[in-house]
Write a protein that holds these residues in place. Sequence first.
Motif, PDB file in Angstrom:
ATOM      1  N   UNK A 151      29.029  36.913 -14.841  1.00 47.12           N
ATOM      2  CA  UNK A 151      28.196  35.773 -14.481  1.00 47.12           C
ATOM      3  C   UNK A 151      27.241  35.368 -15.583  1.00 47.12           C
ATOM      4  N   UNK A 152      27.085  36.252 -16.566  1.00 47.77           N
ATOM      5  CA  UNK A 152      26.064  35.933 -17.566  1.00 47.77           C
ATOM      6  C   UNK A 152      26.575  34.959 -18.618  1.00 47.77           C
ATOM      7  N   UNK A 176      35.125  23.240 -13.303  1.00 47.39           N
ATOM      8  CA  UNK A 176      34.351  23.155 -14.528  1.00 47.39           C
ATOM      9  C   UNK A 176      33.305  24.271 -14.575  1.00 47.39           C
ATOM     10  N   UNK A 177      32.580  24.401 -13.482  1.00 44.35           N
ATOM     11  CA  UNK A 177      31.531  25.420 -13.449  1.00 44.35           C
ATOM     12  C   UNK A 177      32.120  26.811 -13.618  1.00 44.35           C
ATOM     13  N   UNK A 186      23.515  24.474  -9.462  1.00 42.99           N
ATOM     14  CA  UNK A 186      22.191  24.172  -8.913  1.00 42.99           C
ATOM     15  C   UNK A 186      22.222  22.795  -8.233  1.00 42.99           C
ATOM     16  N   UNK A 187      22.940  21.875  -8.841  1.00 46.20           N
ATOM     17  CA  UNK A 187      23.050  20.566  -8.207  1.00 46.20           C
ATOM     18  C   UNK A 187      23.744  20.705  -6.851  1.00 46.20           C
ATOM     19  N   UNK A 188      24.750  21.534  -6.853  1.00 43.90           N
ATOM     20  CA  UNK A 188      25.465  21.760  -5.596  1.00 43.90           C
ATOM     21  C   UNK A 188      24.542  22.404  -4.563  1.00 43.90           C
ATOM     22  N   UNK A 215      27.790  26.019 -15.703  1.00 42.70           N
ATOM     23  CA  UNK A 215      27.856  26.580 -14.360  1.00 42.70           C
ATOM     24  C   UNK A 215      26.488  26.453 -13.688  1.00 42.70           C
ATOM     25  N   UNK A 216      25.484  26.844 -14.424  1.00 45.07           N
ATOM     26  CA  UNK A 216      24.135  26.798 -13.863  1.00 45.07           C
ATOM     27  C   UNK A 216      23.787  25.393 -13.388  1.00 45.07           C
ATOM     28  N   UNK A 217      23.979  24.438 -14.269  1.00 42.15           N
ATOM     29  CA  UNK A 217      23.581  23.079 -13.918  1.00 42.15           C
ATOM     30  C   UNK A 217      24.379  22.584 -12.715  1.00 42.15           C
TER      31      UNK A 217
END
Lengths: 300, 328, 497, 306, 340
Positions: D305-306, A122-123, A136-138, A131-133
């Motif tokens: 990545x952005x 998913x990320x 970061x959780x990971x 991806x960010x969320x």
Amino acid sequence: MKPEVVMNNTELNVNKKKSSKLQHWKAFYKKFKRNKLALIGGYIVLFYILLAIFAPLISPQDPYEIDLVNKLQPPTTDHWMGTDDKGRDILSRLLYGTRLSLSVGFVSVFFGAFIGILLGLTAGYYGKWIDTVIMRIVDVLLAFPGILLALAIISALGPSLINVMVAVGVFSIPMFARIVRGSTLSVRKLEYIDAIRALGATDFTIIFKHIFPNILSPVIVQATLRLATAILSAAGLSFLGLGAQPPSPEWGAMLSSGRDYLFSAPHIALFPGIAISTLVLGFNVFGDGLRDALDPRMKK
Amino acid sequence: MVLPVVEKKVLLKVNQLKQYFPIKGGFFGRTINHVKAVDDISFNIYQGETLSIVGESGCGKSTTGRAILRLDEPTSGSIHFQDKDLLSLGKKEMRSTRKDLQVIFQDPFASLNPRQTIGQILGEALYIQNVVPKENRKSRIEELLGHVGLRPESMERYPHEFSGGQRQRIGIARALAVDPKLIICDEAVSALDVSIQAQVLNLLKSLQRQFDLTFLFISHDLGVVRHISDRVMVMYLGKIVEIADKKSIFEQPQHPYTRALLSAIPVPNPVQERERILLTGDVPSPIDPPSGCRFHTRCPFAIDICKSQLPELKISAQNHQVACHIVS
Amino acid sequence: GCTSDQTSSKEPEREAKEGGTLVVARLSDATTLDPHFITDIPSANVVYEKVYETLVVPDKNMEPQPLLAKEWKQLDGVTWEFKLREGVKFHDGAPFNAEAVKTNFDRLLDPKTSSPQAGKLEMIKEIKVVDETTVQFKLKYPYAPLLSILVSNEGSILSPKAITENSDKLGQNPVGTGPFVFKSWKSGEEIALSKNKDYWGDKPKIDGVVFKVVPEDATRIAMVETGEAHVTDQVPVTEIDRIEASDTMDLYRTDGLAVEYLSFNVKNKPFDDVRVRKAVAHAIEVDSIIKGVYNDVGTKANSTMSPKVFGYDPDIKGYDYDINESKKLLKEAGIKDGLEITLTTSDRKERINMAEVIQSQLKGIGIKVKIQVLEYGAYIDATAKGEHQVSIGGWGNATGDGDYNQFNLFDSKSQGAAGNSSFYSNPEVDKLIETARKESDGDKRKELYSKAQEIEREEVPYVPIRNYEHLAVYGETVKGLWLNPANYLMLDDITVQ
Amino acid sequence: MFVFIVRRILQTIPVLLGVSLVVFLIMQMVPGDPATLLAGEGATKETIEMIRHQLGLDRPILYQYFDYVIHAVQGDFGESLRSSRPVLDEILVRLPITLELALASIFITVVLGMVAGIISATKQYSAADISIMIVALLGISLPSFWLGLMLIYFFSVNLQWFPVSGWGTINHMILPAITLGAGGAAIVARMTRSSMLEVVRQDYIRTAKAKGLKEHVIIYKHGLKNALIPVITVVGLQFGALLGGTVLTESVFAINGLGRLIVDAIRTRDLPMVQGGVLIASVIFVFMNLAVDVLYRYFNKRIDLN
Amino acid sequence: MKQFEEKILEVKNLQTYFFTDEGTSKAVNGISFTLNKGETLGIVGESGSGKSITSLSLLRLIQSPPGKITGGSILFKGEDLLTKTEKQMRSIRGNEISMIFQEPMTSLNPVYSAGEQIAEAIRLHQKLGKKEAWNKAVDMLRLVGIPSPEKRAKQEPHELSGGMRQRVMIAMALACHPEVLIADEPTTALDVTIQAQILELIKTLQKDFGTAVILITHDLGVVYETCDRVAVMYAGKIVEYTLAKEIFTNPKHPYTIGLLNSLPRLDMDQEELTTIPGTVPSPYNMPKGCSFAPRCAHAKKICEQAVPDLQTTGPSTQVSCWMFTPQWEKEYDAQEKVGV
Ligand SMILES: Nc1ncnc2c1ncn2[C@@H]1O[C@H](COP(=O)(O)OP(=O)(O)OP(=O)(O)O)[C@@H](O)[C@H]1O
Ligand SMILES: Nc1ncnc2c1ncn2[C@@H]1O[C@H](COP(=O)(O)OP(=O)(O)OP(=O)(O)O)[C@@H](O)[C@H]1O
Ligand SMILES: [Mg+2]
Ligand SMILES: [Mg+2]
């Protein structure tokens, strides 16, 4: 030209239709079989599974019978693998422990892999804030000390075998998630992904049918290796009161009980160590064979 | 063959489309420049016609195609397909619209999933847009393979086991699978030998007749273009320089670039030796395109105004538009 | 066991050379070096009788001997008077005198200080400075074992100057009167002390000591083996054979004050029934635990009080190993179809091993034991709250006096965290403990404790298992090492070559 | 990319908040009370209450948390409940040690792992491949205390080549670095092998061959760079884990690292210390993974990545 | 007509098979041809007929398994490449024989810039320094008509258009002035002006260095304009081998004729293009006789029974067809027979 070809095809179609899926599997098996090592790996795994099933029938002794007089005996004809620090027969314990260690290893790796892969895909596929969320959780999960997590799980869920699997599984989530994400990032930009997108495939299809098979190989490696770690860390948790409690013949626990006797009675650690590594070896080789069989370019 | 203007129904309307790609540089990968791959182009495709795009390699043909399909998000502009603004469609709507918009990729091998057999690739296309009931999928696949001259056994094989041309045919079959309305054929027949090419072109034409299909046909092979197109659009460095009916463009090319292009066609005909207009001068780059008319650096007829002012696309004859100061 | 004196056969006569730095490898680091806040042996061990000294000091048999106090007498039930040594100076130059003693105990008892040790000294009402070298302890009530508390770590005398000037720093920067001066503390790594050149008594023979933190047992021993360390004092019993076989290291053993036991939670079924408790007690074969699990380190305990503790009664009998008796008792208690119980233990290896052996022993009388291993904090929590059925525990008994043992383990006021993990409560025992506390006649006190132990034996809140024996390993270059029964490393005679 | 890096660094803030909250909640939930543990043997209820009060543990839970956060934001991470030393000081003492150890062992991991993996891949199913695979799997199946103690006995006790314990010189680093690096090397080896096997079948490897490049150039230059993504991931994970501290190895070699600090803190329920330790570990992981992402981009420009 | 004397490459009865689960695919099934210095040999033919596999076989780049060169010989300057060691092959590849691959996207390494991939070969074979090699690579890119080559050289393959990728491949292959250049459909993605430029470039190279070229293409116009001789392939075999001009003026083999008829014509509009009916036989299951027989309008019984040898029908023309054998007249029509 046209009608002729079509006619032929429809005829062919009738007899071939049903068997197609089966044939697919057959072809896969054939390929798999050709890889000698993979086959050996498969047999090792199978062997362990059989041991797990038939342990009570084939164990020479009671795995729990304490005999302090005969403790720490090196391998003899009575005790093929010697006795442990409480005089119990190591072979019998190993046999009985197979079921436990195998299931802890399996289930937790499967659990961790399952969630980790989902998160990673998913990320990696959606990128951006998703991806960010997720990542970061990971990160947080990675930074979390295992023992704290284990203590949290015991206090929240109580000590049980399933919860050990959960705990160990949770440790592996970040590993899988990060590996899968990394590979997904590089695969999602390939043109065949564009092609399937252009067909209007749902994200689900793209992710699971197209990206996933193409990133499987690091996942297989990671999963087969995680198995060893899982078995070892499950033992660590049993000392915290989570999971199988002594005198359960868990392999990892047996191995760490050899820690005090590394020099005076090395066989205590040695045999469980061998058991774990052979199992992991079997799995790895099996995994390699699986990967090769799944890769059409390896087709002979 | 040329239909009266009034009857033409616009299927796709591209308006002021721009596609810039950033060029990154330095350690931090800052954007230091842009490739102006497609720079403000507008055109229509009418229902049932074949519009070909020709032009120098790198002039933005594939990019135009990808933008229409929203495989890359365009920098600006609008694309209307059957009155729907594609660029503002939601995910789900876009997915269902994709059934009507298909593409045959320029690079056939890269566009096939290496882990799927041909049967799976085509089956999936059928499944995704659910064009035929499940029971009939297999026969439909065999039919499609037959159309492009592949044997039914090919179904069980993987892309890497095919030759370049065979792979391209798989791509064609996939595009045809979902009964689209518009197919973007990016060099769809370039890797085929002439007999298969003929077969595929015939197939495309007959499908067009039968189902009122529309093609956006990108090709370098002017013979093929001439055979298949109704109209031809010539691009140069991200811009449209000429767009006209086939006949008009092949018989009376007006833009100097078009003329140079047509003269360079190699012909396997010993009788028909022709005079070539050789273009001189450095080929400019879309990274920093020349001012004014983008072709002026190589144009044998360039005058002062060409250097400073961008020529607009103007009607020069019936169904013929050209962007050139000299012509108008 | 073999003491240092016995193992010297292969060495030449000891030739005590002076100098050198003694390296001690230890399991864990100190948490604080302020005796008023220290609650663990590893911390106390660094400063006890090294940086700090106490008024009185225990000898090898835990008898109080003069140190900073030259002599003392009990004036009445509640007043003790101490004559102090003269000419003693703290490391920071402050003189040692009656005022200094007062400052110390005032600090300890001041509620604002919040010393965890204050409770142990709460019987002190007031410290009175009589003159420069005389000080009186006034108690709230008669308290016989006062000396046993003064000999222990919390009785250390800190520099009054340091106390008044920066009390907060004492945890990191101990300033005392002892033979060693604090030099440095690298947190988590090592603490270094150096010889006090101005020490009032016999100066130490070594130039300094370094306490190194080495958590892994095998590593500590390897360090002694290679000479990287001279002494290590927490030795796993499994290594004994190897150490004894080695020609580069020797083993020191000494009996301790602590006892390990099984503790029943008497509040809950089935152990609210004394017959069930007794049945279990008779079904445990202690000898095989001591041999099998402890490799003959320590001795079979017959009471929760170790033989070295004041008040121990050698006539108290342990429980015989008698399965028939057990079965009979169970039957009497109405337990026919066996019993399932949970045995809780902390995650210490030996304790887990013991649990496993007990599990197998109880199987013999039809009791099915489930072992529950808990991480130390959780274990303390569970036993303090009484969530356990049976647990394995131990009592350290730092003072060597029976009160510390009896009051904490058996008094109803101590239920839970304070030590009474069986939640035992018997007014008669409470009374005996109370009386013994106030009795100043030693023999009478012993009698009272005998009586209490007799009752406890009958009621079986605990099954005593093992008297501790402390082990230390030292390299062949080390001479004059000894451990006191509270497991403190004593350096007064030690030399390294 | 610059923006990307700055953004990622800013993301650490919510991460840290989340971490601290979760740690806080878990520590509340986990049985065991710091005051009781601190009070030690024989402490009365009153004593324990007093300690609890002194440590501020009797304040309302939420208040405690916010108080912590407010101080932490100002750079004050509190004092250890046990030693009363500033948490930050304790961590900063150990960080360089942990960093050195991590660097040393990751060096071993990368060099050993990649070389072994490449050999394995290029000689698939050869004797070398199989032996490497077996050694690697043994490396993973055997716990690090085992390897550590074995190394100590062979190289320190018997051969006396290296000191048993401690930290400071290169000699001190070698055995622990091997112990820690070995497991990682095994993972990296397996990952490299598998990833390389995938890559060597690609068309561009054929192109490289057609150029007449030497086998090792093809492998190391054309193959490796494409195979690196999963390898970088595991190296990153490994390195992050090393920086977070590794208890077993630190114990065996008596290294004063972060891992032991955190585990000891957990065992003694030293909340501020646990908070500090986990926060620092989180920062490390966030940065590690940032580095990994930047490397992804470096090795494969298509990754966006952005 | 130019005269080419010096034989540089001689392929004899080359066979390359793929051994797969479904059976053996005889992708290249006994091919022979020669190539002289400075000459251009065109290979045309049905898609899937084995052109690319032939060219890969010449450099021994067939992926094995499943592919294998099972027979024949490849004499390069008189020495058989099939008996050379890998090391010897390395010094030949990219230096003496170089190749332009058909699939420019997947054949370029996605993680290196275009310039780097070209410069690498230059560094290796011409022993140039990093800087010089890079400059030379940029020059090569300019030579193949890529605008702003300095900037393009720094871009990675996916940032380039299809035609540019193809030109990167070309630049790479030409950089070291090989003695033999194998070009597998080098200009399919190029517009005609660039194509002309590239072909011109190759011609210059031939003139300057005597490079021999094997040009695989579907564009018969290109064959006409650039090749000296041409081989027409069908189902793993050469069915006609002749002078390039000859093939347009005097095609012999029915397949060749069919091919020419399929060309879209520039001079007139056609509603439908002529095609060759039927499909190619499966490479796994070749007919016993002539593989074109099932689609051949002239096929007789003998065509289905035996494979015709290459018949020399003119000074430099060879055809593999029963029609040009003495037996032909004696045969009656296969169709007729079926009719009876
Ligand atoms: N890996 C493989 N496994 C099985 N068959 C293969 C493999 N690679 C190629 N083939 C078969 O070999 C035959 C010849 O392929 P080749 O690529 O040489 O064709 P080609 O003449 O170059 O065609 P095109 O003009 O379409 O590129 C094809 O039928 C193809 O299916
Ligand atoms: N992802 C990308 N990143 C950067 N630049 C790109 C990207 N894709 C395309 N370009 C640039 O856009 C321009 C147009 O490319 P495009 O692929 O549309 O050309 P084309 O007309 O299809 O050429 P060809 O005939 O060679 O395929 C080229 O200069 C190319 O380098
Ligand atoms: Mg293109
Ligand atoms: Mg080909």
